[in-house]
Design a protein around this motif. Structure first.
Motif, PDB file in Angstrom:
ATOM      1  N   UNK A 225       2.117  27.380 -46.623  1.00  0.00           N
ATOM      2  CA  UNK A 225       0.829  26.620 -45.860  1.00  0.00           C
ATOM      3  C   UNK A 225       1.744  27.009 -44.315  1.00  0.00           C
ATOM      4  N   UNK A 226       0.320  26.780 -43.985  1.00  0.00           N
ATOM      5  CA  UNK A 226       0.474  26.652 -42.233  1.00  0.00           C
ATOM      6  C   UNK A 226       0.168  24.700 -41.733  1.00  0.00           C
ATOM      7  N   UNK A 227       1.091  25.642 -40.644  1.00  0.00           N
ATOM      8  CA  UNK A 227       0.811  23.845 -40.470  1.00  0.00           C
ATOM      9  C   UNK A 227       1.734  23.828 -38.417  1.00  0.00           C
ATOM     10  N   UNK A 228       1.791  22.736 -37.635  1.00  0.00           N
ATOM     11  CA  UNK A 228       2.262  23.274 -36.470  1.00  0.00           C
ATOM     12  C   UNK A 228       2.324  22.172 -35.863  1.00  0.00           C
ATOM     13  N   UNK A 229       3.382  21.718 -34.458  1.00  0.00           N
ATOM     14  CA  UNK A 229       3.612  20.757 -33.988  1.00  0.00           C
ATOM     15  C   UNK A 229       3.973  21.006 -32.466  1.00  0.00           C
ATOM     16  N   UNK A 230       3.447  20.603 -31.544  1.00  0.00           N
ATOM     17  CA  UNK A 230       3.569  20.995 -30.297  1.00  0.00           C
ATOM     18  C   UNK A 230       4.262  19.696 -29.727  1.00  0.00           C
ATOM     19  N   UNK A 231       4.856  19.942 -28.611  1.00  0.00           N
ATOM     20  CA  UNK A 231       6.108  19.204 -27.515  1.00  0.00           C
ATOM     21  C   UNK A 231       5.156  19.448 -26.157  1.00  0.00           C
ATOM     22  N   UNK A 232       4.526  18.157 -26.090  1.00  0.00           N
ATOM     23  CA  UNK A 232       3.770  18.431 -24.942  1.00  0.00           C
ATOM     24  C   UNK A 232       4.545  16.976 -24.123  1.00  0.00           C
ATOM     25  N   UNK A 233       5.019  17.754 -22.722  1.00  0.00           N
ATOM     26  CA  UNK A 233       5.940  16.937 -21.497  1.00  0.00           C
ATOM     27  C   UNK A 233       4.867  16.728 -20.477  1.00  0.00           C
ATOM     28  N   UNK A 234       5.206  15.758 -20.135  1.00  0.00           N
ATOM     29  CA  UNK A 234       3.628  15.300 -18.507  1.00  0.00           C
ATOM     30  C   UNK A 234       5.011  15.140 -17.400  1.00  0.00           C
ATOM     31  N   UNK A 235       5.117  16.165 -17.066  1.00  0.00           N
ATOM     32  CA  UNK A 235       6.177  16.558 -15.889  1.00  0.00           C
ATOM     33  C   UNK A 235       5.698  15.693 -14.455  1.00  0.00           C
ATOM     34  N   UNK A 236       5.209  15.185 -14.718  1.00  0.00           N
ATOM     35  CA  UNK A 236       4.822  13.509 -13.461  1.00  0.00           C
ATOM     36  C   UNK A 236       5.498  12.401 -13.659  1.00  0.00           C
ATOM     37  N   UNK A 237       5.806  11.937 -14.746  1.00  0.00           N
ATOM     38  CA  UNK A 237       6.017  10.856 -15.243  1.00  0.00           C
ATOM     39  C   UNK A 237       7.218  10.879 -16.100  1.00  0.00           C
ATOM     40  N   UNK A 238       7.758  11.863 -16.820  1.00  0.00           N
ATOM     41  CA  UNK A 238       8.549  12.171 -17.365  1.00  0.00           C
ATOM     42  C   UNK A 238       8.991  11.777 -18.918  1.00  0.00           C
ATOM     43  N   UNK A 239       7.228  11.667 -19.506  1.00  0.00           N
ATOM     44  CA  UNK A 239       8.013  11.332 -20.862  1.00  0.00           C
ATOM     45  C   UNK A 239       7.333  12.252 -22.169  1.00  0.00           C
ATOM     46  N   UNK A 240       7.424  11.922 -23.007  1.00  0.00           N
ATOM     47  CA  UNK A 240       6.971  13.337 -24.099  1.00  0.00           C
ATOM     48  C   UNK A 240       6.306  12.897 -25.621  1.00  0.00           C
ATOM     49  N   UNK A 241       5.651  13.560 -26.126  1.00  0.00           N
ATOM     50  CA  UNK A 241       5.543  13.331 -27.106  1.00  0.00           C
ATOM     51  C   UNK A 241       5.607  15.023 -28.371  1.00  0.00           C
ATOM     52  N   UNK A 242       5.324  14.039 -28.972  1.00  0.00           N
ATOM     53  CA  UNK A 242       4.536  15.204 -30.499  1.00  0.00           C
ATOM     54  C   UNK A 242       3.189  14.693 -31.036  1.00  0.00           C
ATOM     55  N   UNK A 243       2.793  16.648 -30.847  1.00  0.00           N
ATOM     56  CA  UNK A 243       1.631  16.151 -31.695  1.00  0.00           C
ATOM     57  C   UNK A 243       0.963  17.422 -32.539  1.00  0.00           C
ATOM     58  N   UNK A 244       0.742  16.684 -33.688  1.00  0.00           N
ATOM     59  CA  UNK A 244       0.002  18.420 -34.753  1.00  0.00           C
ATOM     60  C   UNK A 244      -1.221  17.656 -34.859  1.00  0.00           C
TER      61      UNK A 244
END
Length: 429
Positions: A225-244
């Motif tokens: 089974x294929x899946x993925x998660x992205x770690x997205x970091x906004x370097x300007x605001x220093x906020x991050x989130x997980x995305x699938x």
């Protein structure tokens, strides 16, 4: 003439029927079996069996229609209608799609020769063995030419379905209906008494192949089974989130996206969002996705420096320099303005870019040295430069990630499978 016109339109009715029924059956299968929402590069698991079942189901429907048509129409009219359809398509594609036109021209040739022989020698055509030999040549020729194309369309349909979420498994079926129309003499030869055993047999085989495709849709180490998660970091605001985004692009609701592995990143809850998993710009569609807050990690980002901002023919010339950060696999640059922009040079080499409100530059393969980009911009309008750095894999600090079980794997379908994206934006007034 009326019989020929009626037979000509029976091809259209058959085509519409097989596409409608094939799409409906596939939609029901996807509704009942969530495994059919997962796509690899070659389509969903068990795709070949399912596609074969849909093809046989279409043939069963066409066999029933043939028996009904024969109550009012002659075999000659139906055969001539098939030749006319293929002749028209061969003429239309000969110039408009020359690389595609062979698919209609070459099958038409042996079918037309066989039909000409049958009409020229009606007495000989009534004898079983000569007729069988003459009809067998175009039948095998047509199947050898069209079958690979139908299989290729099956793979293509799986990829397009994964991108659009639409049930596209019936994409090859119009060609099945056209082949049936061209092989009317062969169908008539196999069922001279207009018996119903032919559609019954085809339907039985179709259900058998669909059942095999259903059982082959599950997951194991060989078919993960294929899946993925992205770690997205906004370097300007220093906020991050997980995305699938995996399951959402296959038409499922956002609540069905999380599985045994991806749920660890959303233990505190997830909120719906939209996300484009192709930051390179190859596709611009935003897909439904899930996101959740992630711990922000200090990570370097590629630097953007304005080397020149000068007046040029009523506008301005911006020379931008991009210095890649350490460890970056690729970085994607998007330059935007309210008016049209145009790329005129890359690393000092002149290029002819198309004017547009948004222009792009993609750097692949672990870039090490700075890249300069010359952009013609309108005077007086602010220009926004966004740089997204991509690193393969998720960050290895700040949190622990449980490895996937052996029956799962990272999805190879998009640009960002299991990637870390660091975004940085610069506004030039």
């Amino acid at each position: 003439l009326l019989g020929l016109l009626a037979a000509f339109f029976t091809v259209v009715l058959g085509l519409l029927l097989v596409v409608t029924v094939g799409t409906g059956v596939w939609w029901l299968l996807r509704l009942w079996n969530s495994n059919l929402h997962m796509y690899a590069v070659g389509g969903w698991y068990g795709a070949a069996w399912t596609a074969g079942g849909l093809v046989l189901l279409s043939l069963a429907l066409l066999a029933v229609l043939h028996l009904l048509w024969r109550l009012r129409l002659s075999m000659a009219a139906l055969a001539a209608a098939g030749l006319l359809w293929w002749g028209a398509l061969a003429l239309l594609t000969a110039q408009a799609l020359p690389g595609f036109g062979y698919l209609f021209a070459w099958p038409l040739l042996p079918a037309a020769l066989a039909a000409a022989w049958c009409w020229w020698q009606p007495a000989a055509a009534q004898r079983p063995w000569p007729r069988a030999l003459v009809l067998a040549v175009p039948a095998f020729s047509i199947l050898l030419l069209v079958a690979p194309f139908v299989f290729g369309l099956t793979v293509f349909a799986g990829r397009m379905e994964g991108m659009t979420g639409l049930p596209l498994a019936a994409l090859p079926l119009p060609f099945v209906a056209l082949v049936w129309a061209l092989l009317v003499p062969q169908v008539e030869f196999l069922t001279p008494q207009r018996r119903w055993w032919q559609p019954a047999l085809l339907l039985t085989l179709a259900l058998l192949l669909l059942a095999v495709g259903w059982t082959r849709s599950g997951f194991d180490p060989t078919h993960p089974k294929l899946n993925s998660v992205v770690y997205w970091l906004d370097a300007d605001t220093q906020t991050a989130r997980w995305i699938t985004v995996d399951d959402s692009r296959s038409g499922r609701g956002t609540s069905a996206q999380l599985d045994e592995w991806t749920s660890q990143f959303f233990s505190g809850g997830a909120t719906p969002t939209t996300f484009n998993p192709w930051p390179s710009g190859w596709f611009t569609a935003e897909y439904p996705a899930l996101q959740a807050a992630a711990p922000a990690i200090e990570m370097p980002h590629s630097q953007v420096v304005v080397l020149e901002d000068s007046t040029l023919e009523g506008g301005r010339l911006l020379r931008l320099q991009f210095t890649p950060a350490a460890g970056v696999q690729d970085f994607y640059v998007q330059v935007q303005s309210e008016d049209d922009l145009q790329i005129v040079a890359v690393n000092g080499e002149s290029v002819t870019g198309q004017p547009a409100p948004s222009v792009r530059l993609n750097a692949y393969g672990r870039p090490q040295t700075p890249i300069t980009l010359d952009v013609r911009a309108p005077a007086g309008s602010p220009v926004q430069v966004q740089v997204n750095d991509r690193r393969i894999g998720l960050p290895d600090s700040g949190f622990a990630v449980t490895p996937r079980p052996d029956w799962m794997a990272a999805a190879p379908f998009n640009d960002i499978s299991d990637s870390t994206i660091v975004a940085h934006t610069l506004t030039i007034e």
